[in-house]
Design a protein around this motif. Structure first.
Motif, PDB file in Angstrom:
ATOM      1  N   GLN A   1     -15.012  28.494 -14.860  1.00  0.00           N
ATOM      2  CA  GLN A   1     -14.674  27.160 -15.361  1.00  0.00           C
ATOM      3  C   GLN A   1     -14.441  27.188 -16.862  1.00  0.00           C
ATOM      4  OE1 GLN A   1     -18.233  25.093 -13.866  1.00  0.00           O
ATOM      5  NE2 GLN A   1     -16.859  23.500 -13.107  1.00  0.00           N
ATOM      6  N   LEU A   2     -15.278  27.973 -17.544  1.00  0.00           N
ATOM      7  CA  LEU A   2     -15.237  28.019 -19.002  1.00  0.00           C
ATOM      8  C   LEU A   2     -14.001  28.760 -19.507  1.00  0.00           C
ATOM      9  CD1 LEU A   2     -17.523  26.999 -20.935  1.00  0.00           C
ATOM     10  CD2 LEU A   2     -18.058  29.428 -21.276  1.00  0.00           C
ATOM     11  N   ALA A   3     -13.666  29.873 -18.879  1.00  0.00           N
ATOM     12  CA  ALA A   3     -12.558  30.720 -19.343  1.00  0.00           C
ATOM     13  C   ALA A   3     -11.922  31.433 -18.145  1.00  0.00           C
ATOM     14  CB  ALA A   3     -13.089  31.744 -20.355  1.00  0.00           C
ATOM     15  N   PRO A   4     -11.079  30.686 -17.411  1.00  0.00           N
ATOM     16  CA  PRO A   4     -10.504  31.237 -16.170  1.00  0.00           C
ATOM     17  C   PRO A   4      -9.661  32.503 -16.390  1.00  0.00           C
ATOM     18  CG  PRO A   4      -9.576  29.057 -16.685  1.00  0.00           C
ATOM     19  CD  PRO A   4     -10.705  29.282 -17.621  1.00  0.00           C
ATOM     20  N   ASP A   5      -9.087  32.675 -17.573  1.00  0.00           N
ATOM     21  CA  ASP A   5      -8.285  33.886 -17.818  1.00  0.00           C
ATOM     22  C   ASP A   5      -9.165  35.108 -18.031  1.00  0.00           C
ATOM     23  OD1 ASP A   5      -6.277  32.072 -17.838  1.00  0.00           O
ATOM     24  OD2 ASP A   5      -6.087  32.035 -20.039  1.00  0.00           O
ATOM     25  N   GLU A   6     -10.432  34.876 -18.343  1.00  0.00           N
ATOM     26  CA  GLU A   6     -11.315  35.985 -18.688  1.00  0.00           C
ATOM     27  C   GLU A   6     -12.255  36.368 -17.550  1.00  0.00           C
ATOM     28  OE1 GLU A   6     -13.190  35.441 -22.478  1.00  0.00           O
ATOM     29  OE2 GLU A   6     -11.325  34.821 -23.437  1.00  0.00           O
ATOM     30  N   TYR A   7     -12.627  35.389 -16.724  1.00  0.00           N
ATOM     31  CA  TYR A   7     -13.622  35.648 -15.679  1.00  0.00           C
ATOM     32  C   TYR A   7     -13.133  35.075 -14.354  1.00  0.00           C
ATOM     33  CZ  TYR A   7     -16.134  36.004 -20.051  1.00  0.00           C
ATOM     34  OH  TYR A   7     -16.485  36.328 -21.329  1.00  0.00           O
ATOM     35  N   GLY A   8     -12.861  35.968 -13.404  1.00  0.00           N
ATOM     36  CA  GLY A   8     -12.394  35.523 -12.094  1.00  0.00           C
ATOM     37  C   GLY A   8     -13.553  35.212 -11.173  1.00  0.00           C
ATOM     38  N   PHE A   9     -13.231  34.829  -9.955  1.00  0.00           N
ATOM     39  CA  PHE A   9     -14.291  34.542  -8.979  1.00  0.00           C
ATOM     40  C   PHE A   9     -14.960  35.828  -8.507  1.00  0.00           C
ATOM     41  CE2 PHE A   9     -15.835  34.159  -4.626  1.00  0.00           C
ATOM     42  CZ  PHE A   9     -16.695  33.078  -4.744  1.00  0.00           C
ATOM     43  N   PHE A  10     -14.147  36.861  -8.245  1.00  0.00           N
ATOM     44  CA  PHE A  10     -14.718  38.072  -7.637  1.00  0.00           C
ATOM     45  C   PHE A  10     -15.539  38.874  -8.644  1.00  0.00           C
ATOM     46  CE2 PHE A  10     -11.614  36.815  -4.533  1.00  0.00           C
ATOM     47  CZ  PHE A  10     -12.344  36.984  -3.374  1.00  0.00           C
ATOM     48  N   SER A  11     -14.948  39.153  -9.810  1.00  0.00           N
ATOM     49  CA  SER A  11     -15.704  39.832 -10.874  1.00  0.00           C
ATOM     50  C   SER A  11     -16.366  41.123 -10.414  1.00  0.00           C
ATOM     51  CB  SER A  11     -16.754  38.889 -11.465  1.00  0.00           C
ATOM     52  OG  SER A  11     -16.105  37.800 -12.061  1.00  0.00           O
ATOM     53  N   ASN A  12     -15.652  41.885  -9.573  1.00  0.00           N
ATOM     54  CA  ASN A  12     -16.133  43.215  -9.229  1.00  0.00           C
ATOM     55  C   ASN A  12     -15.981  44.114 -10.449  1.00  0.00           C
ATOM     56  OD1 ASN A  12     -16.662  42.675  -6.451  1.00  0.00           O
ATOM     57  ND2 ASN A  12     -14.455  42.706  -6.080  1.00  0.00           N
ATOM     58  N   VAL A  13     -16.979  44.947 -10.693  1.00  0.00           N
ATOM     59  CA  VAL A  13     -16.894  45.862 -11.838  1.00  0.00           C
ATOM     60  C   VAL A  13     -15.691  46.782 -11.619  1.00  0.00           C
ATOM     61  CG1 VAL A  13     -18.038  47.757 -13.048  1.00  0.00           C
ATOM     62  CG2 VAL A  13     -19.365  45.758 -12.300  1.00  0.00           C
ATOM     63  N   ASN A  14     -14.759  46.762 -12.584  1.00  0.00           N
ATOM     64  CA  ASN A  14     -13.508  47.512 -12.414  1.00  0.00           C
ATOM     65  C   ASN A  14     -13.024  48.061 -13.755  1.00  0.00           C
ATOM     66  OD1 ASN A  14     -10.974  48.474 -11.839  1.00  0.00           O
ATOM     67  ND2 ASN A  14     -10.367  46.707 -10.585  1.00  0.00           N
ATOM     68  N   PRO A  15     -13.178  49.379 -13.950  1.00  0.00           N
ATOM     69  CA  PRO A  15     -12.794  49.967 -15.245  1.00  0.00           C
ATOM     70  C   PRO A  15     -11.291  49.860 -15.511  1.00  0.00           C
ATOM     71  CG  PRO A  15     -13.360  51.692 -13.651  1.00  0.00           C
ATOM     72  CD  PRO A  15     -13.736  50.385 -13.024  1.00  0.00           C
ATOM     73  N   GLU A  16     -10.503  49.598 -14.477  1.00  0.00           N
ATOM     74  CA  GLU A  16      -9.043  49.533 -14.630  1.00  0.00           C
ATOM     75  C   GLU A  16      -8.554  48.155 -15.060  1.00  0.00           C
ATOM     76  OE1 GLU A  16      -7.399  52.264 -14.625  1.00  0.00           O
ATOM     77  OE2 GLU A  16      -9.317  53.221 -14.098  1.00  0.00           O
ATOM     78  N   VAL A  17      -9.383  47.154 -14.963  1.00  0.00           N
ATOM     79  CA  VAL A  17      -8.960  45.813 -15.370  1.00  0.00           C
ATOM     80  C   VAL A  17      -9.745  45.419 -16.615  1.00  0.00           C
ATOM     81  CG1 VAL A  17      -8.801  43.381 -14.700  1.00  0.00           C
ATOM     82  CG2 VAL A  17      -8.356  45.166 -12.999  1.00  0.00           C
ATOM     83  N   ASP A  18      -9.084  45.482 -17.767  1.00  0.00           N
ATOM     84  CA  ASP A  18      -9.749  45.133 -19.018  1.00  0.00           C
ATOM     85  C   ASP A  18     -10.002  43.633 -19.099  1.00  0.00           C
ATOM     86  OD1 ASP A  18      -9.829  47.730 -19.858  1.00  0.00           O
ATOM     87  OD2 ASP A  18      -7.963  47.601 -21.009  1.00  0.00           O
TER      88      ASP A  18
END
Ligand code: MTE
Ligand code: MO
Length: 317
Positions: free
Chosen positions: A257-274
């Protein structure tokens, strides 16, 4: 006193049924040498953690540390994110003593056949308490390896009898500004909320945690009950949980809600997505100097990658 790491001989202080259960202690696929090394490391880490109000009995151990050193109790309880008590890492340890954690209840409702409110003692009896050693990685690129005491969240969800419409689970933290000074500011929209897809919530690694280092959770770590979702960024692991609602639609989450471009719903740890403002390729293990490489799903791909088969994880970050 019933509390000690489950590898410490305990026949003289443990009630018989619990002692017997502890004999099937999980050593997983570890060799004897590795298991012994783990035992020594745990004893050292436990020895350094203060012993206080002991009340948790751990029946077995699920060690998913990846063989890595545990983060000290000291670091885990003085370097925290818990915005209800302030935005600096040292704020929760300084301020969280004002939180009253008894009595406590968790309301479970929504798309379920059997809605129910549990008090803390009922929650802790839903399944035998396990020691679950996980890495937890914050989106801010630091991480810890800690021994939690908890149960699979599924042990709470199954008896609610989720309906076929229950596609997601929404979680809510305590809203009590009198005891949570951060809630008297607009640092975040309150209460803190999070969510999981139903299959993520039912996954055996998704943990409802009551303790840390064999002791009840310190307030700053989310007392008296929190989630630990080890393959996702730390903010999914919601603290001081008071409400669980099974729902049809993807629920709102605080950081999205605060920063949709920065934090998605899934938020799986992913070194390939900065993260738009920093890299996720590496992380600093608290207590270490050199950075480590971040692993896909925080090292738990083998257990959880199947949940996301066919999904574009760059889009669904
Ligand atoms: N209610 C609530 N839960 C929360 C947070 C918070 O600010 N409020 N911070 C999250 C973040 S960003 C992280 S990294 C972890 C930190 O857990 P720890 O302090 O026990 O390491 O808690 C998560 N759970
Ligand atoms: Mo975080």
């Amino acid at each position: 006193m019933l509390i000690r790491p489950p590898d410490v001989p305990s026949s003289e202080i443990t009630p018989e049924p619990i002692y017997r259960r502890r004999r099937d202690l999980m050593v997983g696929g570890l060799s004897l040498v590795a298991a012994a090394a783990l035992g020594m490391r745990l004893r050292r880490a436990y020895a350094a953690a203060p012993q206080k109000d002991a009340s948790l009995v751990l029946s077995k151990r699920l060690d998913l540390s990846g063989g890595e050193e545990l983060t000290s109790f000291d670091a885990a309880t003085t370097y925290n994110n818990f915005y209800e008590f302030g935005t600096d890492k040292s704020d929760p340890a300084a301020n969280a003593h004002t939180l009253r954690t008894r009595p406590w209840s968790v309301v479970c409702e929504g798309e379920v056949g059997k809605p129910r409110t549990f008090d803390l003692d009922e929650l802790m009896k839903l399944a035998p308490l396990e020691e679950r050693i996980f890495r937890l990685r914050c989106v801010e690129a630091w991480s810890m390896v800690l021994p939690w005491a908890g149960i699979p969240l599924s042990a709470l969800l199954k008896p609610l009898e989720p309906t076929s419409q229950a596609k997601y689970v929404a979680f809510e933290s305590l809203l009590r500004p009198e005891e949570m000074p951060g809630q008297r500011t607009r640092a975040l929209p309150w209460p803190y909320v999070e969510g999981l897809r139903i299959d993520e919530a039912m996954h055996p690694l998704t943990t409802l945690a009551f303790g840390l280092y064999g002791k009840p959770l310190p307030n700053q770590n989310g007392a008296p009950v929190r989630l630990v979702v080890p393959w996702k960024y730390g903010f999914k692991s919601i603290k001081s949980l008071v409400r669980i609602r099974l729902v049809r639609e993807m629920p709102a989450t605080t950081w999205n809600q605060l920063a949709p471009d920065e934090y998605g719903f899934f938020s799986n740890v992913n070194p390939e997505v900065d993260h738009p403002r920093w890299s996720q390729k590496k992380e600093r293990r608290i207590g270490e100097f050199l950075k480590r490489k971040t692993l896909p799903f925080n090292g738990y791909a083998e257990q959880v990658a199947g949940l996301y088969k066919g999904m574009d994880l760059r889009k669904f970050y």
